[in-house]
Design a protein around this motif. Structure first.
Motif, PDB file in Angstrom:
ATOM      1  N   VAL A 142       0.845  -1.196   0.000  1.00 28.05           N
ATOM      2  CA  VAL A 142       0.000   0.000   0.000  1.00 28.05           C
ATOM      3  C   VAL A 142       0.882   1.249   0.000  1.00 28.05           C
ATOM      4  N   ASN A 143       2.073   1.141   0.592  1.00 24.39           N
ATOM      5  CA  ASN A 143       2.981   2.285   0.638  1.00 24.39           C
ATOM      6  C   ASN A 143       3.407   2.752  -0.763  1.00 24.39           C
ATOM      7  N   LYS A 144       3.273   1.880  -1.766  1.00 21.54           N
ATOM      8  CA  LYS A 144       3.619   2.258  -3.143  1.00 21.54           C
ATOM      9  C   LYS A 144       2.590   3.227  -3.733  1.00 21.54           C
ATOM     10  N   SER A 145       1.367   3.203  -3.202  1.00 21.88           N
ATOM     11  CA  SER A 145       0.282   4.035  -3.720  1.00 21.88           C
ATOM     12  C   SER A 145      -0.053   5.195  -2.792  1.00 21.88           C
ATOM     13  N   LEU A 146       0.654   5.297  -1.703  1.00 22.28           N
ATOM     14  CA  LEU A 146       0.304   6.245  -0.664  1.00 22.28           C
ATOM     15  C   LEU A 146       1.491   7.121  -0.329  1.00 22.28           C
ATOM     16  N   GLN A 147       1.272   8.421  -0.278  1.00 23.14           N
ATOM     17  CA  GLN A 147       2.353   9.313   0.115  1.00 23.14           C
ATOM     18  C   GLN A 147       2.311   9.490   1.623  1.00 23.14           C
ATOM     19  N   ILE A 148       3.404   9.096   2.277  1.00 16.90           N
ATOM     20  CA  ILE A 148       3.472   9.094   3.736  1.00 16.90           C
ATOM     21  C   ILE A 148       4.484  10.146   4.188  1.00 16.90           C
ATOM     22  N   PHE A 149       4.059  10.990   5.121  1.00 15.87           N
ATOM     23  CA  PHE A 149       4.927  12.023   5.682  1.00 15.87           C
ATOM     24  C   PHE A 149       5.221  11.706   7.141  1.00 15.87           C
ATOM     25  N   ALA A 150       6.352  12.207   7.615  1.00 12.84           N
ATOM     26  CA  ALA A 150       6.740  11.975   9.007  1.00 12.84           C
ATOM     27  C   ALA A 150       5.738  12.599   9.974  1.00 12.84           C
ATOM     28  N   ASP A 151       5.279  13.811   9.640  1.00 14.81           N
ATOM     29  CA  ASP A 151       4.342  14.509  10.525  1.00 14.81           C
ATOM     30  C   ASP A 151       3.536  15.530   9.730  1.00 14.81           C
ATOM     31  N   ARG A 152       2.632  16.204  10.412  1.00 11.44           N
ATOM     32  CA  ARG A 152       1.758  17.181   9.755  1.00 11.44           C
ATOM     33  C   ARG A 152       2.541  18.314   9.107  1.00 11.44           C
ATOM     34  N   ASP A 153       3.554  18.794   9.820  1.00 15.83           N
ATOM     35  CA  ASP A 153       4.319  19.922   9.297  1.00 15.83           C
ATOM     36  C   ASP A 153       4.980  19.591   7.967  1.00 15.83           C
ATOM     37  N   GLU A 154       5.545  18.387   7.854  1.00 16.45           N
ATOM     38  CA  GLU A 154       6.175  17.975   6.594  1.00 16.45           C
ATOM     39  C   GLU A 154       5.131  17.934   5.475  1.00 16.45           C
ATOM     40  N   CYS A 155       3.955  17.438   5.768  1.00 16.97           N
ATOM     41  CA  CYS A 155       2.897  17.379   4.761  1.00 16.97           C
ATOM     42  C   CYS A 155       2.439  18.782   4.367  1.00 16.97           C
ATOM     43  N   LYS A 156       2.241  19.639   5.349  1.00 19.29           N
ATOM     44  CA  LYS A 156       1.803  21.005   5.054  1.00 19.29           C
ATOM     45  C   LYS A 156       2.826  21.738   4.191  1.00 19.29           C
ATOM     46  N   ARG A 157       4.112  21.540   4.491  1.00 17.50           N
ATOM     47  CA  ARG A 157       5.158  22.168   3.657  1.00 17.50           C
ATOM     48  C   ARG A 157       5.062  21.667   2.222  1.00 17.50           C
ATOM     49  N   TYR A 158       4.866  20.358   2.056  1.00 18.37           N
ATOM     50  CA  TYR A 158       4.722  19.789   0.719  1.00 18.37           C
ATOM     51  C   TYR A 158       3.521  20.392  -0.002  1.00 18.37           C
ATOM     52  N   VAL A 159       2.405  20.456   0.680  1.00 18.69           N
ATOM     53  CA  VAL A 159       1.186  20.994   0.078  1.00 18.69           C
ATOM     54  C   VAL A 159       1.411  22.449  -0.343  1.00 18.69           C
ATOM     55  N   LEU A 160       1.964  23.240   0.543  1.00 12.43           N
ATOM     56  CA  LEU A 160       2.171  24.660   0.235  1.00 12.43           C
ATOM     57  C   LEU A 160       3.212  24.875  -0.858  1.00 12.43           C
ATOM     58  N   ASN A 161       4.287  24.109  -0.808  1.00 11.80           N
ATOM     59  CA  ASN A 161       5.390  24.319  -1.749  1.00 11.80           C
ATOM     60  C   ASN A 161       5.199  23.625  -3.084  1.00 11.80           C
ATOM     61  N   THR A 162       4.462  22.545  -3.127  1.00  9.17           N
ATOM     62  CA  THR A 162       4.328  21.765  -4.353  1.00  9.17           C
ATOM     63  C   THR A 162       2.950  21.894  -4.970  1.00  9.17           C
ATOM     64  N   LEU A 163       1.928  21.571  -4.212  1.00 10.41           N
ATOM     65  CA  LEU A 163       0.578  21.569  -4.777  1.00 10.41           C
ATOM     66  C   LEU A 163       0.084  22.963  -5.118  1.00 10.41           C
ATOM     67  N   SER A 164       0.463  23.953  -4.320  1.00  9.95           N
ATOM     68  CA  SER A 164      -0.021  25.305  -4.591  1.00  9.95           C
ATOM     69  C   SER A 164       0.515  25.837  -5.919  1.00  9.95           C
ATOM     70  N   ARG A 165       1.605  25.268  -6.420  1.00  9.08           N
ATOM     71  CA  ARG A 165       2.159  25.679  -7.715  1.00  9.08           C
ATOM     72  C   ARG A 165       1.540  24.910  -8.872  1.00  9.08           C
ATOM     73  N   MET A 166       0.778  23.876  -8.552  1.00  2.00           N
ATOM     74  CA  MET A 166       0.210  23.030  -9.595  1.00  2.00           C
ATOM     75  C   MET A 166      -1.157  23.559 -10.025  1.00  2.00           C
ATOM     76  N   SER A 167      -1.969  22.694 -10.463  1.00  3.64           N
ATOM     77  CA  SER A 167      -3.244  23.048 -11.095  1.00  3.64           C
ATOM     78  C   SER A 167      -4.268  23.658 -10.141  1.00  3.64           C
ATOM     79  N   TYR A 168      -3.998  23.705  -8.841  1.00  2.00           N
ATOM     80  CA  TYR A 168      -4.967  24.242  -7.915  1.00  2.00           C
ATOM     81  C   TYR A 168      -4.999  25.755  -7.898  1.00  2.00           C
ATOM     82  N   ARG A 169      -3.983  26.415  -8.481  1.00  2.00           N
ATOM     83  CA  ARG A 169      -3.930  27.879  -8.446  1.00  2.00           C
ATOM     84  C   ARG A 169      -4.985  28.492  -9.291  1.00  2.00           C
TER      85      ARG A 169
END
Length: 116
Positions: free
Chosen positions: A89-116
């Protein structure tokens, strides 16, 4: 889907089994239907996942994917991490160490993608 990032963090606790898995699936379906496009499950409180719970988690991943939303987990215990690895399942799932790491990813990566 609206163009803004709408992140919701869920914090299930205890055992992810048939009952709690079904509840989680229903909650995520409702979130997706109401415009949430990024879901993070903080698994810090999950101590064990049985086969039914794992099935519901896979089902949730499909629901989120079909809605063109994003699904992440964080704070996974060693036992749950081992289950994810054994079942791949880990091959299909993005796992972060904690909330802060995930939030950084979302803000730095996803916000630049198609969601803008």
């Amino acid at each position: 889907m609206n163009n803004k990032l709408r992140l919701t963090i869920l914090e299930p606790a205890g055992i992810l089994d048939k009952i709690t898995g079904n509840q989680l699936q229903n909650e995520i379906s409702n979130l997706i239907n109401n415009g949430t496009n990024v879901i993070l499950i903080d698994m810090q409180g999950i101590k064990f996942i049985d086969s039914s719970g794992l099935g519901y988690l896979v089902s949730v991943m499909k629901i989120v994917s079909n809605a063109n939303a994003k699904f992440f987990v964080c704070s996974v215990s060693d036992q749950v991490k081992m289950l994810f690895e054994m079942t791949k399942v880990n091959k299909s799932l993005q796992i972060f160490a904690d909330r802060d790491e995930c939030k950084r990813y979302v803000l730095n990566t996803l916000s630049r993608m198609s969601y803008r």
